[in-house]
Enzyme design. Sequence first.
Site, PDB file in Angstrom:
ATOM      1  N   ASP A  93       0.865  -1.181   0.000  1.00 25.95           N
ATOM      2  CA  ASP A  93       0.000   0.000   0.000  1.00 25.95           C
ATOM      3  C   ASP A  93       0.900   1.230   0.000  1.00 25.95           C
ATOM      4  O   ASP A  93       1.847   1.321   0.788  1.00 25.95           O
ATOM      5  CB  ASP A  93      -0.900  -0.008   1.252  1.00 25.95           C
ATOM      6  CG  ASP A  93      -2.037   0.996   1.146  1.00 25.95           C
ATOM      7  OD1 ASP A  93      -1.749   2.190   0.931  1.00 25.95           O
ATOM      8  OD2 ASP A  93      -3.197   0.590   1.287  1.00 25.95           O
ATOM      9  N   GLN A 120     -14.181   2.882   1.384  1.00 25.40           N
ATOM     10  CA  GLN A 120     -13.531   2.416   0.158  1.00 25.40           C
ATOM     11  C   GLN A 120     -13.160   3.609  -0.720  1.00 25.40           C
ATOM     12  O   GLN A 120     -13.977   4.516  -0.939  1.00 25.40           O
ATOM     13  CB  GLN A 120     -14.459   1.463  -0.616  1.00 25.40           C
ATOM     14  CG  GLN A 120     -13.780   0.828  -1.827  1.00 25.40           C
ATOM     15  CD  GLN A 120     -14.650  -0.232  -2.512  1.00 25.40           C
ATOM     16  OE1 GLN A 120     -15.836  -0.383  -2.217  1.00 25.40           O
ATOM     17  NE2 GLN A 120     -14.049  -0.960  -3.444  1.00 25.40           N
ATOM     18  N   HIS A 167     -10.356  -5.244  -3.108  1.00 25.77           N
ATOM     19  CA  HIS A 167      -9.035  -5.531  -2.552  1.00 25.77           C
ATOM     20  C   HIS A 167      -9.172  -5.823  -1.060  1.00 25.77           C
ATOM     21  O   HIS A 167     -10.091  -5.350  -0.407  1.00 25.77           O
ATOM     22  CB  HIS A 167      -8.070  -4.364  -2.778  1.00 25.77           C
ATOM     23  CG  HIS A 167      -8.613  -3.052  -2.306  1.00 25.77           C
ATOM     24  ND1 HIS A 167      -9.523  -2.329  -3.036  1.00 25.77           N
ATOM     25  CD2 HIS A 167      -8.404  -2.355  -1.164  1.00 25.77           C
ATOM     26  CE1 HIS A 167      -9.847  -1.241  -2.370  1.00 25.77           C
ATOM     27  NE2 HIS A 167      -9.189  -1.234  -1.229  1.00 25.77           N
TER      28      HIS A 167
HETATM   29  P1  AMP Z   1      -9.700   1.405   0.244  1.00 19.14           P
HETATM   30  O1  AMP Z   1      -9.758   2.803   0.799  1.00 19.14           O
HETATM   31  O2  AMP Z   1     -10.141   0.326   1.162  1.00 19.14           O
HETATM   32  O3  AMP Z   1     -10.379   1.385  -1.098  1.00 19.14           O
HETATM   33  O4  AMP Z   1      -8.174   1.106   0.018  1.00 19.14           O
HETATM   34  C1  AMP Z   1      -7.441   1.610  -1.043  1.00 19.14           C
HETATM   35  C2  AMP Z   1      -6.020   1.560  -0.603  1.00 19.14           C
HETATM   36  O5  AMP Z   1      -5.228   1.741  -1.753  1.00 19.14           O
HETATM   37  C3  AMP Z   1      -5.639   2.673   0.380  1.00 19.14           C
HETATM   38  O6  AMP Z   1      -5.124   2.087   1.562  1.00 19.14           O
HETATM   39  C4  AMP Z   1      -4.596   3.486  -0.375  1.00 19.14           C
HETATM   40  O7  AMP Z   1      -3.566   3.900   0.469  1.00 19.14           O
HETATM   41  C5  AMP Z   1      -4.098   2.493  -1.403  1.00 19.14           C
HETATM   42  N1  AMP Z   1      -3.607   3.057  -2.644  1.00 19.14           N
HETATM   43  C6  AMP Z   1      -4.123   4.073  -3.366  1.00 19.14           C
HETATM   44  N2  AMP Z   1      -3.396   4.260  -4.494  1.00 19.14           N
HETATM   45  C7  AMP Z   1      -2.422   3.321  -4.480  1.00 19.14           C
HETATM   46  C8  AMP Z   1      -1.350   2.984  -5.357  1.00 19.14           C
HETATM   47  N3  AMP Z   1      -1.139   3.647  -6.501  1.00 19.14           N
HETATM   48  N4  AMP Z   1      -0.532   1.967  -5.015  1.00 19.14           N
HETATM   49  C9  AMP Z   1      -0.725   1.293  -3.861  1.00 19.14           C
HETATM   50  N5  AMP Z   1      -1.716   1.548  -2.991  1.00 19.14           N
HETATM   51  C10 AMP Z   1      -2.551   2.550  -3.288  1.00 19.14           C
END
Ligand code: AMP
Length: 145
Positions: free
Chosen positions: A37, A101, A107
């Site tokens: 992440d 989300q 995920h």
């Molecule tokens: P959610 O808020 O449950 O949808 O989780 C999305 C997650 O993706 C969050 O914890 C973000 O920090 C992570 N995230 C967003 N963009 C990226 C990226 N480009 N690479 C890796 N993680 C990311």
Amino acid sequence: MSLETEYDPDNIFAKIIRGDMPCVKVLETDKILAFMDVFPQSEGHCLVIHKQSQAVNFLDVEPEALSELTAATQEVARAVHYGLNPDGIRIMQFSGARAGQTVFHLHIHVLPVYEGVVVAAHASGKPADAESLEPIAAKIRAALA
Ligand code: AMP
């Protein structure tokens, strides 16, 4: 945004799967990708996604893909345990914007928790750079082997 959101093929994780955006990988098979992440809430925070399913959230995923995703999540969580030795691990999934989300490709979060270390806020702060995530990912990958 409703729970019945249409899948957007240009969401960030779809771009990562296609290789159009970088990520620090932990595990990749023909069906599964696990990566760090970029806004880690703790050291070793990683995400597990299905590469073939276009599920937006937990509600619309096909049972077979869910089963593959869950098995891979357990594999990654075990590697986080053996590689980083946290005191606990949260397995989290947020369905719908109101639930937190922010990326609309299903995920699962694997979030290690360490005694005495505060877990940072969700999806906030400054993004980590690949150089700082890579040594942590390397420990997780080594524990997968
Ligand atoms: P959610 O808020 O449950 O949808 O989780 C999305 C997650 O993706 C969050 O914890 C973000 O920090 C992570 N995230 C967003 N963009 C990226 C990226 N480009 N690479 C890796 N993680 C990311």
